[in-house]
Write an enzyme that holds these catalytic residues in place. Structure first.
Site, PDB file in Angstrom:
ATOM      1  N   ASN A 179      -1.064  30.902  18.871  1.00  5.35           N
ATOM      2  CA  ASN A 179      -0.524  32.072  18.367  1.00  5.35           C
ATOM      3  C   ASN A 179      -0.243  33.245  19.388  1.00  5.35           C
ATOM      4  OD1 ASN A 179       0.073  34.405  16.175  1.00  5.35           O
ATOM      5  ND2 ASN A 179      -1.798  35.280  17.255  1.00  5.35           N
ATOM      6  N   HIS A 182      -1.710  33.833  11.607  1.00  2.00           N
ATOM      7  CA  HIS A 182      -0.952  34.753  12.472  1.00  2.00           C
ATOM      8  C   HIS A 182       0.421  34.067  12.884  1.00  2.00           C
ATOM      9  CE1 HIS A 182      -3.718  37.934  12.505  1.00  2.00           C
ATOM     10  NE2 HIS A 182      -4.825  37.026  12.594  1.00  2.00           N
ATOM     11  N   GLU A 186      -8.546  27.984  11.087  1.00  3.01           N
ATOM     12  CA  GLU A 186      -8.835  29.078  10.850  1.00  3.01           C
ATOM     13  C   GLU A 186      -7.883  30.106  10.246  1.00  3.01           C
ATOM     14  OE1 GLU A 186     -10.681  33.046  13.249  1.00  3.01           O
ATOM     15  OE2 GLU A 186      -8.875  31.932  13.831  1.00  3.01           O
ATOM     16  N   ASP A 212      -6.985  27.707  16.029  1.00  4.89           N
ATOM     17  CA  ASP A 212      -7.357  29.193  15.913  1.00  4.89           C
ATOM     18  C   ASP A 212      -6.199  29.916  15.216  1.00  4.89           C
ATOM     19  OD1 ASP A 212      -9.335  31.240  16.819  1.00  4.89           O
ATOM     20  OD2 ASP A 212      -7.555  32.168  18.021  1.00  4.89           O
ATOM     21  N   TRP A 255      -8.632  33.540  25.349  1.00  4.67           N
ATOM     22  CA  TRP A 255      -7.871  34.438  26.100  1.00  4.67           C
ATOM     23  C   TRP A 255      -6.969  33.459  26.935  1.00  4.67           C
ATOM     24  CZ3 TRP A 255     -11.923  38.492  27.487  1.00  4.67           C
ATOM     25  CH2 TRP A 255     -12.623  39.315  26.346  1.00  4.67           C
ATOM     26  N   ARG A 276      -9.092  21.591  16.182  1.00  9.91           N
ATOM     27  CA  ARG A 276      -9.657  22.832  15.420  1.00  9.91           C
ATOM     28  C   ARG A 276      -8.486  24.261  15.897  1.00  9.91           C
ATOM     29  NH1 ARG A 276     -10.480  28.868  16.633  1.00  9.91           N
ATOM     30  NH2 ARG A 276     -11.662  29.617  14.750  1.00  9.91           N
TER      31      ARG A 276
END
Ligand SMILES: *[C@@H]1O[C@H](CO)[C@@H](O)[C@H](O)[C@H]1NC(C)=O
Ligand SMILES: *[C@@H]1O[C@H](CO)[C@@H](O)[C@H](O)[C@H]1NC(C)=O
Ligand SMILES: *[C@@H]1O[C@H](CO)[C@@H](O)[C@H](O)[C@H]1NC(C)=O
Ligand SMILES: *[C@@H]1O[C@H](CO)[C@@H](O)[C@H](O)[C@H]1NC(C)=O
Ligand SMILES: *[C@@H]1O[C@H](CO)[C@@H](O)[C@H](O)[C@H]1NC(C)=O
Ligand SMILES: *[C@@H]1O[C@H](CO)[C@@H](O)[C@H](O)[C@H]1NC(C)=O
Ligand SMILES: *[C@@H]1O[C@H](CO)[C@@H](O)[C@H](O)[C@H]1NC(C)=O
Ligand SMILES: *[C@@H]1O[C@H](CO)[C@@H](O)[C@H](O)[C@H]1NC(C)=O
Length: 530
Positions: free
Chosen positions: A137, A226, A246, A222, A99, A220
């Site tokens: 994103n 999106h 991902e 995320d 977050w 990595r």
């Protein structure tokens, strides 16, 4: 303490691994807040259901690197490191790091900048690598449609940095997936306008600095799907290190496009679902898994660069569905003996069984970091087998596997010089032997073969075929004894005949390999899946 200060004085070497070098890695994924803290005892409370920060830190990880290395992993994937929104939301606290508030600042719940540098240095001193999780994103907020960015968001302090508000409601609409927002009214994830050259220029400079400041070896990424595919190539060039991303979708053509067109190396979600189904009970057969491995080969530019996993922080642990110890081992073994780079989610070695997020993010300290458990040794053996195969043959990492169905429940995976038999028979299933013809193995006549998992030895017959018994439904990970390197080097296992007799049911003790010797949900959507 002196040792740590000494480390801090050393120049931070940048290893900056390429995608090529990433193939040889064996990755341990941890949730920084839940792995280890410098001062909490094994009984320190952590109510995973209410999702608070529980006290894990970078210093805690430094103190447990030998635990990870002793299991044969050489790379540690840590949670996102940037500052996150504070307080307690309707979905708990931002302990997982997904977050984002201001990406230019660190999340000081996990330690200081020097603590993160010390973790990087400590890993490198042990010949290990640091993989950092990143999110480009979105940021996070506790308001949805009424979200109004402020200077707390650093660079992203004005509406111009964001795609206009709309929730993603249709996951088949790629425009929505890329431009609308994840999250809900409790925690919204305002979608950054990564199509804007101002935003992408910021991220490109940001990742270059982050990698350099903390000597990060791999990233990595995320929520890759999106963000528009066109964002990724310049971002990755700026990062200058290998990546795994991902792309949370089960379709090989959908996920494969991110490797073919955007230079992302996705986690192997297309295999994940058939893999779980194959071992999710003793009724599972191998048809769907074999079929999907064929689709993965044709849909990706390089299946050997994918991230292979059974568990992660976004899905219920496999162990929340299955308690049969043999099925659990077979399902885990797949990621280590197949084409992908293997990833182990922390706690799998401790037998954790947590279900859907947040229950799958248990504190590892309650396990006492037991290095003597059967599962800890099991993963050490799998890693040693992979290392031995790579040592024996440089093409091991780039050679694509061949999957063959030996029967409905028995699967042969040939990825020379490893040859593995996985089975969904279960712990109390049939024990009849598997016959591996020379045409599948390529092994010579009368050759000694070692099972990495038990250190039992077998010999091929005079026609090169091998008959190997299945014991208690356990997998077999086989390699020619002459190629096993330090694997099983201190085992006292004796040869068995080729006639299918058991290796006396004994378990060889796992070898020293890298060991301590060096000193050391749903298929789609799921708003909170980050
Ligand atoms: C664990 O220790 C850290 C300090 O290292 C502290 O901030 C945290 O509150 C402790 N957590 C628990 C659950 O006791
Ligand atoms: C996809 O979503 C976008 C943004 O919400 C919308 O403008 C467009 O009409 C949608 N396309 C289809 C085919 O539904
Ligand atoms: C595995 O089986 C359980 C039932 O035992 C089921 O609830 C779960 O959805 C299955 N998992 C998958 C990924 O198919
Ligand atoms: C294997 O499982 C699939 C479902 O994944 C099923 O359709 C098929 O009939 C099964 N085959 C055999 C031989 O049991
Ligand atoms: C997988 O199975 C489908 C049918 O379910 C078939 O159309 C497809 O050709 C198969 N793919 C491979 C690679 O075998
Ligand atoms: C096992 O068999 C191989 C040949 O098949 C032989 O070279 C080796 O010495 C044997 N080892 C033991 C411990 O008997
Ligand atoms: C693989 O090679 C490395 C470097 O020589 C060595 O340290 C390691 O023990 C080898 N692993 C196995 C399993 O033989
Ligand atoms: C084999 O080597 C490992 C690591 O060096 C050690 O922990 C283990 O006790 C040894 N086993 C035997 C049977 O000597």
């Amino acid at each position: 303490m002196l040792a740590l200060l000494h480390l801090l004085c050393l120049p931070l070497l940048s290893y900056a691994l390429s995608n090529d070098a990433m193939r040889q890695r064996r990755v341990y994924q941890l949730v920084t807040d839940r792995f280890a803290s410098p001062s909490n005892s094994s009984s320190a409370p952590c109510n995973v259901a209410s999702a608070p920060y529980c006290g894990g830190t970078y210093k805690g990880i430094v103190g447990k690197l030998d635990y990870i290395k002793g299991m044969g992993f050489d790379t540690v994937w840590i949670s996102p490191v940037v500052s996150n929104i504070g307080g307690t939301t309707g979905h708990g606290q931002a302990y997982h790091g997904y977050w984002t508030l201001d990406p230019a600042k660190l999340n000081d719940n996990f330690g200081t900048a020097d603590d993160l540098k010390a973790l990087s240095a400590a890993l490198h001193a042990k010949g290990m690598y640091l993989m950092v999780d990143i999110v480009v994103n979105h940021v996070a907020a506790t308001s949805g449609s009424s979200f109004s960015p402020s200077s707390s968001y650093g660079q992203f302090s004005t509406a111009a940095s964001y795609h206009p508000f709309c929730w993603i409601t249709d996951y088949t609409n790629q425009t929505q997936v890329e431009q609308c927002w994840l999250g809900d009214d409790q925690v919204a994830l305002p979608d950054l306008n990564t199509d804007s050259s101002t935003v992408s220029a910021y991220w490109n400079a940001w990742i270059k600095k982050l990698v350099s400041d903390y000597s990060i070896d791999l990233i990595r990424i995320d929520t890759v799907k999106h963000v528009a595919q066109s964002f990724w190539p310049s971002f990755l060039a700026s990062a200058g290190v290998g990546n795994v991303g991902e792309v949370l979708d089960g379709s090989p053509s959908y996920v494969g496009a991110y490797q073919k067109s955007a230079q992302i190396n996705p986690f192997n979600y297309p295999i994940y679902y058939p893999l779980v189904r194959a071992f999710n009970g003793t009724g599972g057969n191998m048809t769907e898994l074999i079929n999907m491995s064929g689709s993965v080969k044709s849909s990706f530019s390089d299946p050997t660069l994918l991230g292979g996993f059974l568990n992660n922080h976004d899905n219920p642990r496999f162990e929340s569905w299955v308690s049969d110890a043999a099925l659990i081992k077979n399902a885990h073994a797949y990621s280590f003996v197949s084409d992908s780079v293997p990833y182990l989610y922390y706690g799998s070695e401790a037998g954790f069984k947590g279900g859907a997020d947040p229950l799958n993010r248990e504190p590892l300290w309650t396990s006492n970091f037991n290095t003597g458990s059967d599962l800890y040794k099991f993963f050490a053996s799998l890693n040693a087998a992979r290392a031995a195969a790579g040592n024996a043959s440089t093409s091991f990492y780039t050679t694509q596997m061949t999957l063959t169905s030996l029967s409905a429940k028995d699967l042969l995976i040939a990825k020379g010089p490893l040859l593995s038999v996985l089975t969904s028979r279960g712990a109390s299933g049939a024990s009849n032997s598997i016959n591996i013809p020379q045409t599948s193995s390529g092994w010579g006549n009368n050759v000694a073969i070692t099972d990495a998992l038990t250190c039992a030895q077998f010999n091929t017959a005079s026609n090169g075929a091998l008959s190997v018994p299945i014991e208690g439904g356990m997998p077999r990970v086989l390699i020619e004894t002459s190629k096993r390197g330090s694997l099983c080097s201190n085992s006292t296992s004796t040869n068995t005949s080729t006639g299918g007799k058991s290796a006396a049911g004994r378990r060889g003790v796992v070898d020293g390999m890298l060991a301590l010797s060096a000193g050391a949900v749903a298929l789609l959507g799921g708003a909170m899946m980050l």
